[in-house]
Design an enzyme around this catalytic site. Structure first.
Site, PDB file in Angstrom:
ATOM      1  N   HIS A  61       0.869  -1.177   0.000  1.00  0.00           N
ATOM      2  CA  HIS A  61       0.000   0.000   0.000  1.00  0.00           C
ATOM      3  C   HIS A  61       0.906   1.227   0.000  1.00  0.00           C
ATOM      4  O   HIS A  61       1.621   1.467   0.972  1.00  0.00           O
ATOM      5  CB  HIS A  61      -0.898  -0.003   1.240  1.00  0.00           C
ATOM      6  CG  HIS A  61      -1.871  -1.146   1.248  1.00  0.00           C
ATOM      7  ND1 HIS A  61      -3.135  -1.051   0.717  1.00  0.00           N
ATOM      8  CD2 HIS A  61      -1.744  -2.428   1.696  1.00  0.00           C
ATOM      9  CE1 HIS A  61      -3.753  -2.221   0.843  1.00  0.00           C
ATOM     10  NE2 HIS A  61      -2.933  -3.074   1.441  1.00  0.00           N
ATOM     11  N   ARG A  63      -0.239   4.358  -0.724  1.00  0.00           N
ATOM     12  CA  ARG A  63      -1.056   5.465  -0.181  1.00  0.00           C
ATOM     13  C   ARG A  63      -1.150   6.703  -1.059  1.00  0.00           C
ATOM     14  O   ARG A  63      -1.855   7.643  -0.703  1.00  0.00           O
ATOM     15  CB  ARG A  63      -0.546   5.898   1.211  1.00  0.00           C
ATOM     16  CG  ARG A  63      -0.356   4.774   2.227  1.00  0.00           C
ATOM     17  CD  ARG A  63      -1.621   4.023   2.505  1.00  0.00           C
ATOM     18  NE  ARG A  63      -1.499   3.163   3.679  1.00  0.00           N
ATOM     19  CZ  ARG A  63      -2.315   2.145   3.933  1.00  0.00           C
ATOM     20  NH1 ARG A  63      -3.288   1.841   3.089  1.00  0.00           N
ATOM     21  NH2 ARG A  63      -2.161   1.419   5.017  1.00  0.00           N
ATOM     22  N   ASN A  93      -6.481   1.101  -2.776  1.00  0.00           N
ATOM     23  CA  ASN A  93      -7.304   1.789  -1.763  1.00  0.00           C
ATOM     24  C   ASN A  93      -6.684   3.119  -1.352  1.00  0.00           C
ATOM     25  O   ASN A  93      -6.391   3.376  -0.191  1.00  0.00           O
ATOM     26  CB  ASN A  93      -7.575   0.889  -0.549  1.00  0.00           C
ATOM     27  CG  ASN A  93      -6.324   0.439   0.182  1.00  0.00           C
ATOM     28  OD1 ASN A  93      -5.227   0.472  -0.363  1.00  0.00           O
ATOM     29  ND2 ASN A  93      -6.477   0.021   1.428  1.00  0.00           N
ATOM     30  N   ASP A 151      -8.898  -4.770  -2.472  1.00  0.00           N
ATOM     31  CA  ASP A 151      -8.208  -5.038  -1.201  1.00  0.00           C
ATOM     32  C   ASP A 151      -8.557  -4.027  -0.111  1.00  0.00           C
ATOM     33  O   ASP A 151      -8.685  -2.835  -0.342  1.00  0.00           O
ATOM     34  CB  ASP A 151      -6.693  -5.078  -1.385  1.00  0.00           C
ATOM     35  CG  ASP A 151      -6.011  -5.521  -0.100  1.00  0.00           C
ATOM     36  OD1 ASP A 151      -6.423  -6.541   0.467  1.00  0.00           O
ATOM     37  OD2 ASP A 151      -5.099  -4.816   0.362  1.00  0.00           O
ATOM     38  N   HIS A 231      -2.794 -12.554   1.182  1.00  0.00           N
ATOM     39  CA  HIS A 231      -2.486 -12.693   2.624  1.00  0.00           C
ATOM     40  C   HIS A 231      -3.200 -13.835   3.349  1.00  0.00           C
ATOM     41  O   HIS A 231      -4.020 -13.607   4.243  1.00  0.00           O
ATOM     42  CB  HIS A 231      -2.704 -11.381   3.369  1.00  0.00           C
ATOM     43  CG  HIS A 231      -3.962 -10.609   3.033  1.00  0.00           C
ATOM     44  ND1 HIS A 231      -5.206 -11.159   3.082  1.00  0.00           N
ATOM     45  CD2 HIS A 231      -4.137  -9.314   2.677  1.00  0.00           C
ATOM     46  CE1 HIS A 231      -6.096 -10.225   2.769  1.00  0.00           C
ATOM     47  NE2 HIS A 231      -5.471  -9.106   2.512  1.00  0.00           N
ATOM     48  N   ASP A 304       2.048  -7.140   2.243  1.00  0.00           N
ATOM     49  CA  ASP A 304       0.889  -6.327   2.656  1.00  0.00           C
ATOM     50  C   ASP A 304       1.386  -5.101   3.438  1.00  0.00           C
ATOM     51  O   ASP A 304       0.786  -4.711   4.455  1.00  0.00           O
ATOM     52  CB  ASP A 304      -0.127  -7.134   3.467  1.00  0.00           C
ATOM     53  CG  ASP A 304      -1.498  -6.452   3.488  1.00  0.00           C
ATOM     54  OD1 ASP A 304      -1.662  -5.383   2.876  1.00  0.00           O
ATOM     55  OD2 ASP A 304      -2.408  -7.001   4.143  1.00  0.00           O
ATOM     56  N   HIS A 308       1.003   3.282   8.279  1.00  0.00           N
ATOM     57  CA  HIS A 308       0.027   4.198   8.882  1.00  0.00           C
ATOM     58  C   HIS A 308       0.754   5.274   9.665  1.00  0.00           C
ATOM     59  O   HIS A 308       1.869   5.059  10.166  1.00  0.00           O
ATOM     60  CB  HIS A 308      -0.917   3.444   9.828  1.00  0.00           C
ATOM     61  CG  HIS A 308      -1.901   2.586   9.119  1.00  0.00           C
ATOM     62  ND1 HIS A 308      -2.904   3.107   8.333  1.00  0.00           N
ATOM     63  CD2 HIS A 308      -2.038   1.232   9.041  1.00  0.00           C
ATOM     64  CE1 HIS A 308      -3.620   2.118   7.818  1.00  0.00           C
ATOM     65  NE2 HIS A 308      -3.103   0.964   8.230  1.00  0.00           N
TER      66      HIS A 308
HETATM   67  O1  DOR Z   1      -4.131  -4.728   7.670  1.00  0.00           O
HETATM   68  C1  DOR Z   1      -4.560  -4.300   6.617  1.00  0.00           C
HETATM   69  N1  DOR Z   1      -4.225  -3.075   6.164  1.00  0.00           N
HETATM   70  N2  DOR Z   1      -5.398  -5.058   5.906  1.00  0.00           N
HETATM   71  C2  DOR Z   1      -6.037  -4.597   4.832  1.00  0.00           C
HETATM   72  O2  DOR Z   1      -6.791  -5.341   4.254  1.00  0.00           O
HETATM   73  C3  DOR Z   1      -5.854  -3.202   4.380  1.00  0.00           C
HETATM   74  C4  DOR Z   1      -4.562  -2.653   4.854  1.00  0.00           C
HETATM   75  C5  DOR Z   1      -4.475  -1.148   4.728  1.00  0.00           C
HETATM   76  O3  DOR Z   1      -4.797  -0.612   3.663  1.00  0.00           O
HETATM   77  O4  DOR Z   1      -4.024  -0.502   5.690  1.00  0.00           O
HETATM   78 ZN    ZN Z   2      -6.263  -7.227   2.291  1.00  0.00          ZN
HETATM   79 ZN    ZN Z   3      -3.514  -5.074   1.631  1.00  0.00          ZN
END
Ligand code: DOR
Ligand code: ZN
Ligand code: ZN
Length: 428
Positions: A61, A63, A93, A151, A231, A304, A308
């Site tokens: 991700h 972002r 996403n 996802d 995952h 994955d 954050h």
């Molecule tokens: O832990 C996760 N973080 N699982 C997900 O499915 C999405 C991801 C996120 O985008 O932070």
């Molecule tokens: Zn996922």
């Molecule tokens: Zn993911």
């Protein structure tokens, strides 16, 4: 004409391992031989080190666009090459959701500007990830999307999943499925089991994932389409995928280092860096994941990587965001847990972290051969080190591995024949 000579490294492919020099010219491997001597070029002394095909991560991700306070394409690319990755596939996403050709094109172009590694966008399967209408799958593929996924959540319904599989197949890509029955997850935040009871947090049962995996397999099987399972975290999912493969279903699967390294015991101190979806599971699941990797039921290790901001994590466990940052610990965790502790070969690790990922999204890479693109990870298997999240290039410091002793360190990363990372420095 740019040249790079990598001296005396142990070259690891999925089918052989040998010591040799590698000569790179204009981004391509032009010669593999002992004692190549050539003047007027950059040299990396890889004596005592292993040279792997650049690692490829099927699931990150980044972002960007829209959530750059968590990560962006530049910081994510730096984290990637610090971790030995030369190719990363990024999930849609973002804000706005990457469900159209313009956003796919933007990501590809921005990644080229940064120029540290390949970034392969995964387009949304449905518009806005809402599950109601198909996204512009064909147009996104044209601009560089390598797969589609909703996802973060599953494709909402079985019927829409069927349409996504059929439509994606028309463009020679496939669905990367986040498998989850949201009604079974409810507002769970950790694995449902003795530790959820012990700490008093709501649980997500194994069947929440496995029901999703079984649905995806059944739909792929019925309509003879391909699907890739993201995952994998449960023993029952591994069993279902193993049985499906035995029946000839066109299914591939990935798991992540946290699922074969940690269990839900890690939640007992309420450290929100352990909060991830799917959640860390029981020891029996962890062992089943390792066996699934060993026997080929699980084809690939993906991270994955879910960075954050500290504000999204430094809150009560129930309110924290799901996700673990993974690019800068994946190689060491995989080497430590699978090769050192479980007897996997380095060739097997190359298969799981480079060759199979390249095949799953149908991109170059995964082997070191004359004529191949010079995307390489040079690693020091003798290096023991301690994970220090303050040294991450990723903006996301949300790792449960901070302070953990691991083995195997990325020494240098070569992308398109250029050194992009070496000994703690990024070369942009
Ligand atoms: O832990 C996760 N973080 N699982 C997900 O499915 C999405 C991801 C996120 O985008 O932070
Ligand atoms: Zn996922
Ligand atoms: Zn993911």
């Amino acid at each position: 004409m740019s040249k790079l000579l990598i001296k005396n490294g142990t070259i690891v492919n999925s089918n052989d391992t040998y010591v040799s020099d590698i000569l790179v010219e204009n981004g391509k491997i032009v010669k593999i031989d002992k004692d190549i001597s050539i003047s007027d070029c950059d040299v990396i002394d890889a004596t005592g080190k292993h040279v792997l095909p650049g690692l490829i991560d099927l699931h990150v991700h980044l972002r960007e666009p829209g959530l750059e306070y968590k990560e962006d394409i530049e910081s994510g690319s730096k984290a990637a090459v610090h971790g030995g990755f030369t190719g990363i596939a990024c999930m849609p996403n973002t804000k706005p959701v990457c469900d159209n050709a313009v956003t796919v094109g933007y990501i590809v172009n921005r990644a080229k500007e940064v120029g540290l590694c390949k970034v392969y966008p995964i387009g949304a399967a449905t518009k806005g990830l809402d599950g109601a209408e198909l996204a512009e799958i064909g147009k996104m593929k044209k601009l560089g999307a390598v797969a589609v996924s909703d996802d973060g959540k599953p494709v909402a319904t079985g019927q829409m999943t069927r349409l996504v599989m059929e439509y994606a197949a028309d463009f020679s890509i496939k669905l990367h499925a986040h498998c989850e029955d949201k009604s079974l997850s409810g507002d769970g935040v950790v694995n449902e089991g003795k530790y959820s009871t012990f700490v008093g947090l709501k649980g997500i049962p194994n069947v929440s994932e496995t029901a999703g995996v079984v649905r995806e397999i059944a739909i792929a099987e019925n309509f003879n389409k391909e699907v890739h399972i993201c995952h994998v975290s449960t023993k029952e999912s591994v069993d279902a995928i193993r049985q499906a493969k035995a029946r000839g279903v066109k299914v591939t699967a990935e798991t992540c280092p946290h699922y074969f390294t940690l269990t839900d015991e890690a939640i007992v101190n309420f450290d929100t860096s352990t909060k991830v979806n799917p959640p860390l599971r029981a020891e029996s699941d962890r062992l089943a994941i390792i066996e699934g990797l060993r026997d080929g039921t699980i084809d690939a290790i993906a991270t994955d990587h879910a960075p954050h901001h500290v504000d999204d994590k430094r809150v009560e466990y129930a309110y924290a965001a799901f996700g673990i940052t993974g690019l800068e610990t994946s190689f060491a965790l995989s080497y430590t847990k699978l090769v050192k502790e479980n007897g996997f070969t380095m060739s097997k690790l190359v298969k799981l972290m480079s060759e199979n990922p390249a095949k799953i999204i149908n991109v170059d890479g995964g082997k070191i051969e004359v004529g191949e693109c010079a995307d390489l990870a040079i690693v020091d298997l003798g290096a023991d080190w301690v994970v220090d999240k303050t040294k991450f290039y990723s903006k996301g410091k949300n790792t449960p591995f901070d302070g953990m002793k691991v083995s195997g360190q990325v020494f240098a990363t070569v992308f398109g024949g250029k050194i992009v990372y070496k000994e703690d420095k990024i070369y942009g």
